[in-house]
Design a protein around this motif. Structure first.
Motif, PDB file in Angstrom:
ATOM      1  N   GLU A  84       0.460   3.152  -3.242  1.00 19.47           N
ATOM      2  CA  GLU A  84      -0.927   3.589  -3.411  1.00 19.47           C
ATOM      3  C   GLU A  84      -1.248   4.745  -2.463  1.00 19.47           C
ATOM      4  O   GLU A  84      -1.978   5.670  -2.830  1.00 19.47           O
ATOM      5  CB  GLU A  84      -1.889   2.420  -3.161  1.00 19.47           C
TER       6      GLU A  84
ATOM      7  N   THR B 203       0.793  -1.230   0.000  1.00 19.69           N
ATOM      8  CA  THR B 203       0.000   0.000   0.000  1.00 19.69           C
ATOM      9  C   THR B 203       0.826   1.282   0.000  1.00 19.69           C
ATOM     10  O   THR B 203       0.252   2.355  -0.163  1.00 19.69           O
ATOM     11  CB  THR B 203      -0.927   0.039   1.230  1.00 19.69           C
TER      12      THR B 203
ATOM     13  N   ARG C 265     -10.838  -0.934  -9.357  1.00 22.81           N
ATOM     14  CA  ARG C 265      -9.492  -1.060  -8.820  1.00 22.81           C
ATOM     15  C   ARG C 265      -8.515  -1.383  -9.942  1.00 22.81           C
ATOM     16  O   ARG C 265      -7.390  -0.946  -9.968  1.00 22.81           O
ATOM     17  CB  ARG C 265      -9.461  -2.168  -7.784  1.00 22.81           C
TER      18      ARG C 265
ATOM     19  N   ASN D 228     -15.305  -2.282   0.550  1.00 27.16           N
ATOM     20  CA  ASN D 228     -15.393  -0.858   0.820  1.00 27.16           C
ATOM     21  C   ASN D 228     -14.137  -0.169   0.304  1.00 27.16           C
ATOM     22  O   ASN D 228     -13.027  -0.570   0.623  1.00 27.16           O
ATOM     23  CB  ASN D 228     -15.548  -0.622   2.323  1.00 27.16           C
ATOM     24  N   ASP D 229     -14.315   0.866  -0.489  1.00 23.45           N
ATOM     25  CA  ASP D 229     -13.195   1.620  -1.035  1.00 23.45           C
ATOM     26  C   ASP D 229     -12.737   2.618   0.024  1.00 23.45           C
ATOM     27  O   ASP D 229     -13.409   3.601   0.278  1.00 23.45           O
ATOM     28  CB  ASP D 229     -13.659   2.344  -2.299  1.00 23.45           C
TER      29      ASP D 229
ATOM     30  N   TYR E 190      -2.356   8.426  -3.403  1.00 21.91           N
ATOM     31  CA  TYR E 190      -3.564   9.039  -2.836  1.00 21.91           C
ATOM     32  C   TYR E 190      -3.246  10.452  -2.353  1.00 21.91           C
ATOM     33  O   TYR E 190      -3.983  11.396  -2.633  1.00 21.91           O
ATOM     34  CB  TYR E 190      -4.078   8.179  -1.685  1.00 21.91           C
TER      35      TYR E 190
ATOM     36  N   ARG F 282      -5.260  12.802  -4.553  1.00 25.10           N
ATOM     37  CA  ARG F 282      -6.627  12.955  -4.063  1.00 25.10           C
ATOM     38  C   ARG F 282      -6.776  13.731  -2.775  1.00 25.10           C
ATOM     39  O   ARG F 282      -7.838  14.305  -2.535  1.00 25.10           O
ATOM     40  CB  ARG F 282      -7.291  11.575  -3.951  1.00 25.10           C
TER      41      ARG F 282
ATOM     42  N   LYS G 122     -17.353   4.837  -7.076  1.00 27.23           N
ATOM     43  CA  LYS G 122     -16.096   4.185  -6.744  1.00 27.23           C
ATOM     44  C   LYS G 122     -15.279   4.014  -8.013  1.00 27.23           C
ATOM     45  O   LYS G 122     -15.828   3.972  -9.106  1.00 27.23           O
ATOM     46  CB  LYS G 122     -16.347   2.805  -6.150  1.00 27.23           C
TER      47      LYS G 122
ATOM     48  N   GLY H  38     -10.240   4.808   0.197  1.00 24.74           N
ATOM     49  CA  GLY H  38      -9.217   5.740  -0.261  1.00 24.74           C
ATOM     50  C   GLY H  38      -8.283   5.087  -1.238  1.00 24.74           C
ATOM     51  O   GLY H  38      -8.466   5.205  -2.427  1.00 24.74           O
ATOM     52  N   TYR H  39      -7.270   4.371  -0.738  1.00 25.21           N
ATOM     53  CA  TYR H  39      -6.324   3.797  -1.688  1.00 25.21           C
ATOM     54  C   TYR H  39      -6.298   2.275  -1.660  1.00 25.21           C
ATOM     55  O   TYR H  39      -5.513   1.666  -2.364  1.00 25.21           O
ATOM     56  CB  TYR H  39      -4.920   4.368  -1.484  1.00 25.21           C
ATOM     57  N   THR H  40      -7.107   1.653  -0.816  1.00 24.02           N
ATOM     58  CA  THR H  40      -7.242   0.202  -0.916  1.00 24.02           C
ATOM     59  C   THR H  40      -8.727  -0.137  -0.858  1.00 24.02           C
ATOM     60  O   THR H  40      -9.520   0.655  -0.353  1.00 24.02           O
ATOM     61  CB  THR H  40      -6.559  -0.552   0.239  1.00 24.02           C
TER      62      THR H  40
END
Lengths: 586, 158
Positions: free
Chosen positions: A70, A67, A463, B68-69, A74, A78, A460, B71-73
């Protein structure tokens, strides 16, 4: 009510603290102190920026190989002002190194490291080493290609020290290689250990600076007592320091804003990938000189010199400067040897850094040329026969498709021989799963499949999604040929009779089974009917091969052990009818 | 020179105010990201066929999981709820989250009560708060029946 005698009033500690701060700021300065003396203050300011922005980044950052990248993405893309905050942290780190260089040079030229301030210099050297430690540990954290390979080389350099090297390497990495065991330890060192040491080091340094006062310019060692000290630090020198901080801040904001808008290239590279062979590792710029030593010194003992002996000696020499230089003079004119040696050291560092940068650039150019040549060659190889309009035989097409599959790195997302992973179809039996015509059209223009767009409707992001590789017709044909050839007759037995057109009665029976008896539409959407929890079946007849539909209805878990599709145990003739119906949905 | 001193002091205050003011904008924006970003409306998930969940006198526990999303995972969230019969015999779904401080309540079949393990809150089988500190009945999750499946909305901001 009177307090008992000797009892401090409630506000007393605060008042004492404020008084102490004022006393600290009321340092009396010798004459000829001015704009040249602002860099220490600027460093302190930039460190405060680092503490603030570092805390902000830690709000989102997640030190795990799964992560880390990622989470940085983020922050970058974001979080509100995330790109700016991260840019400030990065650029402030760079400015700290530059300012540190100027500060050290200033102190050296002014001879300010001489008694009684020898330990002020030593504490400053400690801070310099801490900064390099911050840079080294922080570089890895975004977990992109740059940080991965930079740290790969960096830890190897540290690990090549004679004798203790392997132990240093294992300790730094936390395991046998750079990975999940490394990232949290670099993070812990970066945000817990080093800041604590830095706080202590800065306190020590400031304490000494204040205790001994600013060095009166150009006064011989031992003759300071006679120098008048009149002007107080606050507000006179403080205003200069503050103006310099403002300039540094403006520069920092400008650099961070430009960086977050991509003026210096993408702020975050591709995710770390140990299998990537098309990347020239580049350490942070202030380690380029050290890296260049490795290039110019010969193998064997030369490498030991570059990685261990020279850096260690350089640090020892730097720390020992005030103890080696016994000349009582402070004016540079009367210290020719010290000035010459200092200039030579600075020149060596600067030119090594520039040479290191040139070498990395050269290697990057060479790599790009190699990659371009390889691509052109591959293009020429695939294009030439097409130009002659010779019908290619199937085996050639398939082979070309396979090499294209490798070039496009399809295996980064798709499994090539196992079951599907993470919602991405496996390519192990793609030829059994989808129709060739649909596959060709999809590869040429990979729009998202319908059940992914349902994620979009919910606000959403999907992914994973198929990138558009902008394939030419030829390339799409090759890839399609290769994938269509990937069949698994054992897992998905061919059902040739299902290919033939069916009578309307069978389709009608199938419709009843799908919509009413087994209620597939609880999870699948067909036209306006049903929910898109699973794949949308509205046009499944165009996409899915009957063999595959037959196999998945018969036993979904056989194709994918972790699928959420239920085995509804249809009877054999019911499966056939359902497949006939689904195949009619075009 | 008290006037020069004063002017410089004001200048220092001004410069620091400028730095602080400019810095405050991104810092506060960044810190307040969770409040500035719209959170999702919550996902509708199926908890089973409606007809299977009908009938029964006691609240029936249903377990579910959904993606559930965050944010980044994308994380898999597990949860549970209680299905009870409404007056019009349509199923209703109760959230097991205590309305007092948010602990998870569980149905106790012997005492015919939802019991909260934290501060002694108690609810009847239809979710009314009858003892302890809870200020209101258990929340009902939005439901709808789609193609025979009983769907509930989870993860919505309340």
């Amino acid at each position: 009510m009177a307090l008992p005698a000797g009892e401090p009033t409630p506000g007393a500690p605060l008042r004492r603290f404020v008084a102490a701060v004022w006393e600290f700021l009321d340092e009396r300065m010798p004459p000829h102190v001015g704009w040249t003396h602002v860099f220490g203050g600027v460093l302190l300011f930039l460190l405060a920026i680092q503490a603030l922005t570092g805390f902000l980044l830690a709000l989102y950052y997640s030190p795990s190989t799964a992560t880390a990248y990622e989470s940085v993405k983020y922050i970058q893309e974001r979080a509100v002002f995330g790109g700016l905050i991260r840019g400030m942290h990065r650029w402030s780190a760079n400015l700290i190194i530059v300012t540190l260089g100027i500060h050290v040079a200033r102190v050296f030229i002014w001879g300010a490291y001489k008694p009684p301030r020898r330990w002020t210099w030593v504490s400053g050297c400690l801070l310099l080493l801490l900064m390099l430690g911050f840079g080294f540990t922080g570089y890895l954290l975004p977990w992109d290609l740059k940080s991965y390979f930079g740290t790969e080389v960096g830890t190897h350099i540290a690990g090549s020290a004679p004798g203790v090297g392997p132990y240093v390497l294992a300790w730094l990495r936390g395991g046998s290689q750079l990975g999940q065991l490394t990232l949290p330890r670099f993070y812990a060192i970066h945000v817990l250990l080093l800041p604590a040491l830095l706080l202590a080091g800065v306190a020590w340094h400031l304490w000494q600076v204040r205790g001994h006062g600013i060095t009166p310019p150009w006064v011989r060692v031992g003759e300071e007592r006679g120098v008048p000290r009149v002007e107080p630090f606050f507000p006179f020198q403080a205003a200069r320091d503050n103006a310099a901080m403002l300039v540094a801040f403006a520069l920092l904001i400008a650099l961070a804003a430009l960086e977050s808008r991509g003026y210096f290239g993408p702020p975050l590279g591709d995710k770390a990938d140990p299998s990537n062979a098309d990347y020239v590792p580049r350490p942070d710029w202030y380690f380029l000189g050290l890296q260049h030593l490795l290039r110019i010194l010969p193998a064997g003992f030369g490498q030991v010199l570059a990685t261990s002996v020279i850096p260690t000696l350089a640090v020892i020499l730097l720390v020992a400067v005030p103890f080696l230089d016994r000349n009582p003079e402070r004016s540079p004119k009367r210290r020719p040897v010290a000035m010459a040696l200092g200039a030579a050291a600075a020149l060596a560092i600067v030119s090594l850094t520039f040479a290191g940068n040139r070498a990395v650039r050269r290697e990057e150019r060479a790599l790009n040329q190699r990659l371009a040549a390889a691509k052109a060659k591959a293009k020429a190889k695939t294009k030439a026969p097409a130009a002659e309009a010779v019908p290619r035989n199937q085996a050639e097409l398939i082979a070309a498709g396979e090499s294209l599959l490798e070039q496009l790195k399809c295996a980064r997302c798709h499994s090539l021989d196992g079951p599907p992973e993470g919602g991405v179809p496996t390519l192990a039996w793609e030829g059994s799963r989808v129709r060739e015509g649909w596959l060709r059209a999809y590869l040429k223009n990979p729009t998202r499949i319908h059940w992914e767009t349902d994620l979009k409707r919910q606000g959403k992001r999907p992914r994973v999604r198929m990138p558009d590789f902008e394939l030419s017709d030829d390339e799409a044909n090759q890839l399609t040929a290769f994938l269509a050839d990937k069949k698994d007759a054992e897992l998905i037995p061919p059902q040739p009779e299902l290919e033939e057109s069916a009578d309307p009665a069978a389709i009608e029976r199938g419709e009843k089974l799908v919509h009413e008896t087994y209620r597939c539409i609880v999870c699948h959407r067909i036209g306006e009917d049903g929910t898109a929890f699973g794949p949308d079946l509205t046009h499944i007849g165009l996409r899915g091969r009957p063999d595959f539909l037959h196999a998945i209805i018969q036993n979904p878990q056989r194709l994918d052990r972790r699928t959420r599709m239920k085995n509804l145990h249809l009877k054999p003739d019911e499966i056939v009818d359902a497949v006939r119906y689904l195949s009619s949905l075009k | 020179m008290p006037t020069r001193r004063r002017a410089l002091t004001l200048l220092i205050a001004g410069m620091n105010a400028l730095i602080g003011g400019i810095l405050a904008v991104p810092v506060f924006g960044y810190v307040l990201t969770p409040l500035l970003r719209k959170s999702g409306a919550g996902a509708w998930i199926s908890i089973g066929l409606a007809e299977d969940l009908q009938g029964g006198t006691e609240p029936r526990r249903v377990d579910f999981r959904y993606k559930n999303d965050s944010g980044y995972t994308v994380e898999t969230v597990t949860g549970y709820a209680y299905v009870i019969q409404g007056e019009d015999s349509a199923p209703r779904v109760l959230s097991p989250i205590c309305t007092h401080m948010g602990c998870n309540v569980a149905w106790n079949g012997e005492r015919k009560r939802f019991l909260c393990p934290c501060h002694g809150g108690q609810y009847t089988a239809d979710g009314r708060n009858v003892a302890g500190p809870p200020p209101r009945p258990l929340d009902q999750l939005p439901t709808r029946v789609e193609n025979g499946a009983l769907m509930i909305q989870v993860g919505a901001q309340t």
